[in-house]
Scaffold this active site. Sequence first.
Site, PDB file in Angstrom:
ATOM      1  N   CYS A  16      -1.870   6.475   5.354  1.00 58.43           N
ATOM      2  CA  CYS A  16      -3.263   6.864   5.532  1.00 58.43           C
ATOM      3  C   CYS A  16      -3.586   7.112   7.007  1.00 58.43           C
ATOM      4  O   CYS A  16      -2.773   6.867   7.900  1.00 58.43           O
ATOM      5  CB  CYS A  16      -4.177   5.769   4.976  1.00 58.43           C
ATOM      6  SG  CYS A  16      -4.064   4.214   5.888  1.00 58.43           S
TER       7      CYS A  16
ATOM      8  N   ASP B 299       2.449   2.555   2.497  1.00 59.09           N
ATOM      9  CA  ASP B 299       2.559   3.169   3.821  1.00 59.09           C
ATOM     10  C   ASP B 299       3.922   2.850   4.425  1.00 59.09           C
ATOM     11  O   ASP B 299       4.537   1.828   4.120  1.00 59.09           O
ATOM     12  CB  ASP B 299       1.470   2.645   4.757  1.00 59.09           C
ATOM     13  CG  ASP B 299       0.088   3.159   4.373  1.00 59.09           C
ATOM     14  OD1 ASP B 299       0.016   4.068   3.528  1.00 59.09           O
ATOM     15  OD2 ASP B 299      -0.906   2.643   4.913  1.00 59.09           O
TER      16      ASP B 299
ATOM     17  N   CYS C 196       0.808  -1.220   0.000  1.00 60.63           N
ATOM     18  CA  CYS C 196       0.000   0.000   0.000  1.00 60.63           C
ATOM     19  C   CYS C 196       0.840   1.268   0.000  1.00 60.63           C
ATOM     20  O   CYS C 196       0.300   2.371  -0.130  1.00 60.63           O
ATOM     21  CB  CYS C 196      -0.936   0.021   1.209  1.00 60.63           C
ATOM     22  SG  CYS C 196      -0.069  -0.038   2.795  1.00 60.63           S
TER      23      CYS C 196
ATOM     24  N   CYS D  22      -3.031  -2.220   7.721  1.00 56.56           N
ATOM     25  CA  CYS D  22      -2.299  -1.048   8.196  1.00 56.56           C
ATOM     26  C   CYS D  22      -1.640  -1.307   9.547  1.00 56.56           C
ATOM     27  O   CYS D  22      -0.604  -0.724   9.858  1.00 56.56           O
ATOM     28  CB  CYS D  22      -3.232   0.158   8.314  1.00 56.56           C
ATOM     29  SG  CYS D  22      -3.853   0.755   6.718  1.00 56.56           S
TER      30      CYS D  22
END
Length: 323
Positions: free
Chosen positions: A81, A56, A54, A131
Amino acid sequence: MAKNNLIGGSIWDEYSKKVQDRMNQPRFMGEFNEEDAKNRDAKLIVADFGAESCGDAVRLFWLVDEKTDTIIDARFKSFGCGTAIASSDTMAELCIGKKVDEAVKITNLDVEFAMRDEPNTPAVPPQKMHCSVMAYDVIKQAAATYKGISPEDFEEQIIVCECARVSLGTIKEVIKLNDLHSVEEITQYTKAGAFCKSCIKPGGHEAREYYLVDILAQTRAEMDKERLKNSTKSDVSFDEMTMVGQLKAVEAVLDAEIRPMLHGDGGDMEVIDIQKAEGGAIDIYIRYLGACSGCSSGSGATLYAIESILQEELSPNIRVMPV
């Protein structure tokens, strides 16, 4: 940061109030430097981790009391995010006050659970569970840096579900111990596959080396083979069994190792008769069903495979005779 500036609509119902609060007002965002460490008589540890799936990334700062190996403070910087920010903020708080060896045991499930408003209501939607995976990995990186070892030294098993940190060995053991027959049951017992669902089957959020559907099929096959071995263990050899005993033993082998192969091609088979022949041979008469009926391999490769398996599992004197 007002939540309507981030995203609108009812999707916010999928995020706990704790998550939304930490998105907007993280408590442990920041950094430490060597001067901070010196002033608090601590060792500064800085660790980075990025998630390729992603984009991140998170940087974790620890101040560690080397006399007790205790993390006396923690901060983070997150490049990702809002969920990544909230997860990192919670992760940093969970580290404080723990010894380094204790912090390594913090999992992303611990982070997610700490962000829940209610014990039984997930803090984030399943697709955002990845996440919090960064929390486990960056902690592992920080601990390895402190100890002067490789992060892989903390990983003793193959991890199948990154979200719930469930290993291949655990999944196989749970399937066997509880005689599980579905992926849903695996999820119920272990939480593997409950979040981003990438580990259930190919085509999910990110590619995995192991998938629950394959692990289940392989483990069930191992269980069937083991049951077959146990069921055929007897003080009486196959050759000396009654016809009823021989039929049960043959059917057990067919169900475990032969019929699945035939079913895959749309066929099946049945045992018509078992007869003892001259010279000690045991003739097993079978009839092919479905797509196997009339198939040319029924008297060639398929017949040879069936006969070879029965000979190996039960008796070398077996001959298979199609009718």
